[in-house]
Design an enzyme around this catalytic site. Structure first.
Site, PDB file in Angstrom:
ATOM      1  N   TYR A 182       0.813  -1.218   0.000  1.00 48.21           N
ATOM      2  CA  TYR A 182       0.000   0.000   0.000  1.00 48.21           C
ATOM      3  C   TYR A 182       0.850   1.273   0.000  1.00 48.21           C
ATOM      4  CZ  TYR A 182      -3.682   3.323   1.304  1.00 48.21           C
ATOM      5  OH  TYR A 182      -4.537   4.395   1.346  1.00 48.21           O
ATOM      6  N   LYS A 186       1.151   4.198  -3.156  1.00 47.00           N
ATOM      7  CA  LYS A 186       0.837   5.628  -3.068  1.00 47.00           C
ATOM      8  C   LYS A 186       2.071   6.478  -3.416  1.00 47.00           C
ATOM      9  CE  LYS A 186      -3.524   5.176  -1.885  1.00 47.00           C
ATOM     10  NZ  LYS A 186      -4.614   5.480  -2.833  1.00 47.00           N
TER      11      LYS A 186
HETATM   12  N1  NAP Z   1      -9.319   5.793   4.866  1.00 45.94           N
HETATM   13  C1  NAP Z   1      -8.106   6.341   5.011  1.00 45.94           C
HETATM   14  O1  NAP Z   1      -7.593   6.525   6.140  1.00 45.94           O
HETATM   15  C2  NAP Z   1      -7.337   6.782   3.806  1.00 45.94           C
HETATM   16  C3  NAP Z   1      -6.175   7.521   4.017  1.00 45.94           C
HETATM   17  C4  NAP Z   1      -5.438   7.939   2.920  1.00 45.94           C
HETATM   18  C5  NAP Z   1      -5.876   7.624   1.653  1.00 45.94           C
HETATM   19  N2  NAP Z   1      -7.017   6.896   1.471  1.00 45.94           N
HETATM   20  C6  NAP Z   1      -7.439   6.610   0.098  1.00 45.94           C
HETATM   21  O2  NAP Z   1      -8.750   7.094  -0.086  1.00 45.94           O
HETATM   22  C7  NAP Z   1      -9.362   6.378  -1.150  1.00 45.94           C
HETATM   23  C8  NAP Z   1     -10.749   5.931  -0.706  1.00 45.94           C
HETATM   24  O3  NAP Z   1     -10.607   4.992   0.341  1.00 45.94           O
HETATM   25  P1  NAP Z   1     -11.644   4.805   1.529  1.00 45.94           P
HETATM   26  O4  NAP Z   1     -10.910   4.962   2.785  1.00 45.94           O
HETATM   27  O5  NAP Z   1     -12.859   5.600   1.275  1.00 45.94           O
HETATM   28  O6  NAP Z   1     -11.936   3.236   1.360  1.00 45.94           O
HETATM   29  P2  NAP Z   1     -13.267   2.381   1.131  1.00 45.94           P
HETATM   30  O7  NAP Z   1     -14.363   2.878   2.007  1.00 45.94           O
HETATM   31  O8  NAP Z   1     -12.832   0.975   1.211  1.00 45.94           O
HETATM   32  O9  NAP Z   1     -13.672   2.752  -0.373  1.00 45.94           O
HETATM   33  C9  NAP Z   1     -12.894   2.333  -1.457  1.00 45.94           C
HETATM   34  C10 NAP Z   1     -13.705   2.490  -2.710  1.00 45.94           C
HETATM   35  O10 NAP Z   1     -12.919   2.070  -3.836  1.00 45.94           O
HETATM   36  C11 NAP Z   1     -13.694   1.160  -4.593  1.00 45.94           C
HETATM   37  N3  NAP Z   1     -12.869   0.264  -5.393  1.00 45.94           N
HETATM   38  C12 NAP Z   1     -11.943  -0.642  -4.994  1.00 45.94           C
HETATM   39  N4  NAP Z   1     -11.437  -1.278  -6.052  1.00 45.94           N
HETATM   40  C13 NAP Z   1     -12.070  -0.779  -7.157  1.00 45.94           C
HETATM   41  C14 NAP Z   1     -12.006  -1.042  -8.542  1.00 45.94           C
HETATM   42  N5  NAP Z   1     -11.195  -1.982  -9.050  1.00 45.94           N
HETATM   43  N6  NAP Z   1     -12.789  -0.314  -9.375  1.00 45.94           N
HETATM   44  C15 NAP Z   1     -13.625   0.629  -8.896  1.00 45.94           C
HETATM   45  N7  NAP Z   1     -13.768   0.904  -7.587  1.00 45.94           N
HETATM   46  C16 NAP Z   1     -12.986   0.197  -6.733  1.00 45.94           C
HETATM   47  C17 NAP Z   1     -14.524   0.428  -3.561  1.00 45.94           C
HETATM   48  O11 NAP Z   1     -15.592  -0.255  -4.189  1.00 45.94           O
HETATM   49  P3  NAP Z   1     -16.250  -1.625  -3.559  1.00 45.94           P
HETATM   50  O12 NAP Z   1     -17.270  -1.170  -2.544  1.00 45.94           O
HETATM   51  O13 NAP Z   1     -16.841  -2.270  -4.756  1.00 45.94           O
HETATM   52  O14 NAP Z   1     -15.127  -2.397  -2.938  1.00 45.94           O
HETATM   53  C18 NAP Z   1     -14.964   1.616  -2.721  1.00 45.94           C
HETATM   54  O15 NAP Z   1     -16.001   2.311  -3.353  1.00 45.94           O
HETATM   55  C19 NAP Z   1      -8.412   5.235  -1.485  1.00 45.94           C
HETATM   56  O16 NAP Z   1      -7.646   5.569  -2.625  1.00 45.94           O
HETATM   57  C20 NAP Z   1      -7.523   5.151  -0.258  1.00 45.94           C
HETATM   58  O17 NAP Z   1      -6.271   4.590  -0.552  1.00 45.94           O
HETATM   59  C21 NAP Z   1      -7.748   6.479   2.521  1.00 45.94           C
END
Ligand code: NAP
Length: 269
Positions: A182, A186
């Protein structure tokens, strides 16, 4: 004035859904990308409820009345599937002919062990979504983005992709256990952001990476200390940058040694 159109990948839940909601609340027409039809339709309904867009004639966004241009629409989009990405681009071209905002938000994480125990198949899976998926989607959408007057591309990255922060003993991030898939995905995304910004520097298009901060979502079993409303702020800020805003930076929540805080700004690569 033409409607502002935004595509958010992975918008069916978490930070992506909230980014769509916040952009929709600003009058932007939001195209909510989701790889699963049921989850995507659910998100579309939820967004319409929250934005007051129950469809044509409801008096809410999307009815075409004065100052009432926004709507929320589900777009089938698996960022790892070239056919799905091409079909989404074709559909947007047919429906709107241009795209103002692309938020490359879809991402996955794995609970990997230390670098020496990395499962390469799992690492490849993470890269397919977090790295190659972004390139696939961006290149498919660029012709549409070039047709908008001043498009914005936001790559949802992370502070754990910042090599400087992860290796700075004064940063809380340096305390995290070492892992490969991961964080390195990034870091790759950060360079990808910088390189698109470089290629597009003589155009009105701005390309930046967003750091949501540690946000409570399914990605981390809801262990994050920030809300999705806070987590989406960096993406929304970068998606709506004015003409004199930056391009080619990593921007968002600043997690200092003093605690979570609520400061925002540019992060080191
Ligand atoms: N949460 C944190 O602390 C955090 C911190 C820094 C960065 N981020 C980044 O923020 C972004 C959103 O993450 P989140 O925390 O909101 O996570 P999340 O709630 O798990 O949401 C991830 C989303 O990405 C979708 N996804 C995964 N694989 C995909 C694919 N092949 N095609 C299309 N959609 C796909 C998932 O769809 P499904 O429902 O179908 O799985 C879901 O809608 C990510 O890039 C993550 O790395 C998160």
């Amino acid at each position: 004035m033409a409607t502002t159109i935004a595509l958010i990948t992975g918008a069916n839940k978490g930070i992506g859904f909230e980014t769509a909601r916040q952009l929709g609340a600003r009058g932007v027409t939001v195209l909510a990308g989701a790889r699963d039809e049921t989850r995507g339709r659910q998100a579309e309904r939820a967004l319409r409820d929250l934005l007051g867009d129950g469809g044509p004639g409801d008096g809410g966004p999307g009815d075409g009345g004065p100052g009432d241009a926004a709507e929320a629409r589900f777009v089938p989009l698996d960022v790892t599937d070239a056919k799905s990405v091409q079909e989404a681009a074709g559909w947007i071209e047919q429906e709107y002919g241009y795209l103002d905002i692309l938020v490359n938000n879809a991402g996955i994480a794995i609970r990997g062990g230390p670098p020496s125990e990395t499962d390469l198949d799992a690492m490849r899976e993470v890269y397919e979504t977090n790295v190659f998926g972004v390139v696939l989607v961006t290149n498919a959408m660029l012709p549409l983005l070039r047709r908008a007057p001043a498009a914005r591309i936001v790559n949802v990255s992370s502070e754990v992709g910042s090599i400087t922060s992860m290796t700075d003993p004064a940063s809380p991030l340096a305390q995290m256990p070492a892992g490969l898939a991961y964080p390195s995905s990034k870091s790759a995304l950060n360079m990808i952001t910088a390189m698109y910004a470089k290629e597009l520097r003589d155009t009105p298009i701005k390309v930046n990476a967003a750091n949501p901060g540690y946000t409570a979502t399914d990605l981390n079993g809801h262990s994050g200390f920030r809300s999705v409303a806070e987590g989406a702020e960096a993406s929304v800020y970068l998606a709506t940058l004015p003409a004199d805003g930056p391009s080619g930076i990593l921007w968002g929540h600043l997690w200092t040694a003093g605690g979570p805080g609520d400061a925002y700004g540019p992060l080191p690569w």
